[in-house]
Design an enzyme around this catalytic site. Structure first.
Site, PDB file in Angstrom:
ATOM      1  N   CYS A  26       0.840  -1.206   0.000  1.00 26.31           N
ATOM      2  CA  CYS A  26       0.000   0.000   0.000  1.00 26.31           C
ATOM      3  C   CYS A  26       0.865   1.241   0.000  1.00 26.31           C
ATOM      4  O   CYS A  26       0.559   2.219  -0.643  1.00 26.31           O
ATOM      5  CB  CYS A  26      -0.939  -0.051   1.192  1.00 26.31           C
ATOM      6  SG  CYS A  26      -0.797   1.284   2.328  1.00 26.31           S
TER       7      CYS A  26
ATOM      8  N   PHE B 120       8.311  17.115  13.662  1.00 25.76           N
ATOM      9  CA  PHE B 120       7.654  17.690  14.846  1.00 25.76           C
ATOM     10  C   PHE B 120       7.796  19.208  14.899  1.00 25.76           C
ATOM     11  O   PHE B 120       8.059  19.785  15.961  1.00 25.76           O
ATOM     12  CB  PHE B 120       8.218  17.057  16.133  1.00 25.76           C
ATOM     13  CG  PHE B 120       8.007  15.575  16.218  1.00 25.76           C
ATOM     14  CD1 PHE B 120       6.728  15.056  16.369  1.00 25.76           C
ATOM     15  CD2 PHE B 120       9.079  14.701  16.100  1.00 25.76           C
ATOM     16  CE1 PHE B 120       6.525  13.683  16.433  1.00 25.76           C
ATOM     17  CE2 PHE B 120       8.883  13.331  16.163  1.00 25.76           C
ATOM     18  CZ  PHE B 120       7.603  12.821  16.337  1.00 25.76           C
TER      19      PHE B 120
ATOM     20  N   ARG C  36       6.440  22.277  15.489  1.00 20.67           N
ATOM     21  CA  ARG C  36       5.244  22.852  16.119  1.00 20.67           C
ATOM     22  C   ARG C  36       5.642  23.549  17.416  1.00 20.67           C
ATOM     23  O   ARG C  36       6.636  23.190  18.041  1.00 20.67           O
ATOM     24  CB  ARG C  36       4.192  21.771  16.382  1.00 20.67           C
ATOM     25  CG  ARG C  36       4.728  20.551  17.094  1.00 20.67           C
ATOM     26  CD  ARG C  36       3.626  19.549  17.420  1.00 20.67           C
ATOM     27  NE  ARG C  36       3.441  18.569  16.356  1.00 20.67           N
ATOM     28  CZ  ARG C  36       3.011  17.322  16.572  1.00 20.67           C
ATOM     29  NH1 ARG C  36       2.718  16.932  17.792  1.00 20.67           N
ATOM     30  NH2 ARG C  36       2.862  16.467  15.574  1.00 20.67           N
TER      31      ARG C  36
END
Lengths: 259, 259
Positions: free
Chosen positions: A105, A242, A244
């Site tokens: 996938c 990350f 943020r």
């Protein structure tokens, strides 16, 4: 927006009471890419910038080398198809089948096997200030209209040291990156002094897509995987994750980020 | 946990100052499934419950019908392989190739074409209280250890009307569902009175995986797509999305949720 959003009826339960509401959801459309009249692949995507998605996918997968190879591109929104004519872009069917057979996938494994053959380490000159990465991430969040309306898409942005150049949204994490790759390929953008921002996790297949375009830095609000970090070390790409609350973790080649 | 997590060095920039830190990232491992000595597919996954992932993938893809078809399962964690022997599970190579050729990063399209042939509408009897859905979602969040440590995985849980029966985490949204499908298949779990919770968006391929197992209700903290809603209507599955802050939106068959 109409092509990307569908208004549906839903029943909302909130604090113990129920009511019928109308809600906006993301459209998910099968999109089939034909290369030289051969059906190649069908992606599920958000139906905008499909020419970029088709070209970006073909570039990522190694079918296209130079823009000049493309003789014609025709996208049919109703059919959900793109027909690309690139006479030089011929690959032995068995090679392609084999790659898809060994691909799940996440298309990671096809890249994984091809890394050494296809990827060249990116150039090392690029540098950017950490404050600019925070600023660009903020601008990208402000621009995500589809996400604001549906909560159901990823977005990626190609930036230089000062601003967002291209911003793309799609239900598929991979598709946002392929659309940017396609845009750069069609416009002949020099990617050696650009960075790519994404809302999605940095997995090995995303890292390798980015490395293949020669983009030296990828930044995400989300997490990286160990395999993406391994490939980034090999290929010279800086992973910033990350991003943020005025904080970022740099997992590879931190010297590119000035603070 | 050691097989799922890798400790790496990173450089953290926070409020203008930089420091070297150690961080935990999710391991992403290629995992190759062999069916009757034939290499079938390689997934990128989190290396736990790989027997479930292999069996669940084969069940989802229609290779396996009954548990009795499986003569032997052997998983090699070092090689990253699973070898399944199921003499009855033979599919014409062209069929499989064709499906993978017409399949992109989301395996949606192969399912999409196969929906009518493979999926039967789920049973209609199941009902659950909205408060129990909120409660189970809370329990699932509490259990997500890998996410707490790395921020880099999805999780899904199979529940009955009272509790979580199985909880699985993986870097791949699809893999979390395939692991649950594999577990149910191996244990012969009756799924007609169960619900599936997931952290991921409800796209068409996830919806169809769930419908194929006969699970009547899927709930997510995230968003659905219009195509998932379309399939859910056809197949009789209840989609509950945006389950957060004592609120939920029910997009199909709301009569299953009591409030």
């Amino acid at each position: 927006m109409d092509q990307q959003i569908k208004i549906v009826r839903a029943f909302q339960i909130k604090a113990g009471t129920g009511q019928h509401i109308e809600d906006s959801v993301t459209r998910e459309s099968p999109f089939t890419i034909f290369l030289n009249d051969k059906e190649l692949v069908t992606l599920l995507s958000t139906a905008e910038h499909l020419d970029e998605l088709a070209v970006g996918f073909l570039k990522s997968e190694g079918f296209l080398k130079a823009k000049e190879d493309i003789k014609n591109i025709s996208v049919d929104l109703n059919e959900g198809t793109a027909k690309i004519y690139a006479p030089k872009a011929v690959i032995a069917e068995q090679t392609f089948l084999k790659r898809y057979i060994t691909t799940g996938c996440g298309k990671g494994t096809s890249f994984y096997h091809l890394t050494d053959a296809v990827c060249q380490p990116v150039e090392q000159g690029f540098k950017i200030k950490s404050d600019m990465i925070f600023e660009l991430m903020l601008q990208a969040q402000r621009r995500s209209e589809l996400f604001k309306m549906t909560g159901g898409v990823h977005s990626s942005a190609l930036c230089n040291n000062e601003e967002i150049l291209y911003f793309r949204e799609d239900i598929g994490r991979h598709n946002t990156v392929d659309k940017l790759i396609g845009r750069c390929f069609l416009d002949g953008v020099d990617t050696a002094d650009k960075l790519l921002l994404t809302t999605g996790r940095i997995s090995s297949e995303i890292l390798i897509k980015v490395a293949k375009t020669g983009v030296p830095l990828i930044a995400s609000r989300s997490a990286p995987t160990d395999l993406a970090i391994k490939h980034a070390e090999e290929l010279g790409v800086t992973i910033v994750a990350f991003v943020r609350n005025q904080r970022m973790n740099i997992y590879t080649y931190p010297e590119r980020v000035i603070y």
